[in-house]
Design a protein around this motif. Sequence first.
Motif, PDB file in Angstrom:
ATOM      1  N   GLN A 150       0.817  -1.211   0.000  1.00 40.15           N
ATOM      2  CA  GLN A 150       0.000   0.000   0.000  1.00 40.15           C
ATOM      3  C   GLN A 150       0.854   1.264   0.000  1.00 40.15           C
ATOM      4  O   GLN A 150       0.329   2.369   0.084  1.00 40.15           O
ATOM      5  N   GLY A 151       2.173   1.098  -0.064  1.00 38.36           N
ATOM      6  CA  GLY A 151       3.062   2.252  -0.096  1.00 38.36           C
ATOM      7  C   GLY A 151       3.385   2.837   1.264  1.00 38.36           C
ATOM      8  O   GLY A 151       3.884   3.949   1.363  1.00 38.36           O
ATOM      9  N   ASP A 188       2.683   6.595   6.692  1.00 33.58           N
ATOM     10  CA  ASP A 188       1.729   6.535   5.587  1.00 33.58           C
ATOM     11  C   ASP A 188       2.088   7.509   4.469  1.00 33.58           C
ATOM     12  O   ASP A 188       2.789   8.506   4.711  1.00 33.58           O
ATOM     13  N   PRO A 189       1.564   7.260   3.247  1.00 31.99           N
ATOM     14  CA  PRO A 189       1.801   8.212   2.153  1.00 31.99           C
ATOM     15  C   PRO A 189       1.343   9.627   2.480  1.00 31.99           C
ATOM     16  O   PRO A 189       1.855  10.588   1.926  1.00 31.99           O
ATOM     17  N   SER A 190       0.406   9.765   3.425  1.00 29.91           N
ATOM     18  CA  SER A 190      -0.045  11.099   3.859  1.00 29.91           C
ATOM     19  C   SER A 190       0.983  11.769   4.767  1.00 29.91           C
ATOM     20  O   SER A 190       0.759  12.879   5.230  1.00 29.91           O
TER      21      SER A 190
END
Length: 175
Positions: free
Chosen positions: A87-88, A111-113
């Motif tokens: 999921q990156g 997380d990507p965020s």
Amino acid sequence: MKEQRLYWVDIPEKKAHVFNPAEGTNKTFELPEIVTSACPRKNGGLVLTLRKNVAFFDPASGKLDAFPDVELDRPGNRFNDAKCDRQGRLWGGTMGDVDWDAPIGSLYRFDPSQTITRMAEGICCSNGLGWSPDNNVLKIKPPMCFTERDADFLVETFARALSEVPAQPDYMRNK
């Protein structure tokens, strides 16, 4: 990943390396502090774990953007290993910099965020993180604790400590 590269680090020498097997070349990047993992980013560059931080690194420019210390409350800890999931998200574990066999480390998810979340505590020395073929089991190998902990994780949830078994040599193995 479109490119075929091996990313590796030399922790005590504070270096990240990129090996290109097609060309037989190895590029070395000196960093201002220890680097404990390097993973390629989808849009270029690397995401690194440093002693106390997650950071973005652009090998082309040498630009290093570090996020805040994840363990201000644990000054004697440092990151040891980290890997990206499908999921990156980057999963990275900390450990005692001196007390390697003490369960004072934690497992984090970046997380990507760009949100960092502490997912588990009581880890000795996370090393060799990896996932089961179905992506449902995150394997954490803390060799200094003499146990292997399997942690079940789904896309949106995380549950810890499905099992503990005697430790194996420092490599990932399938069950």
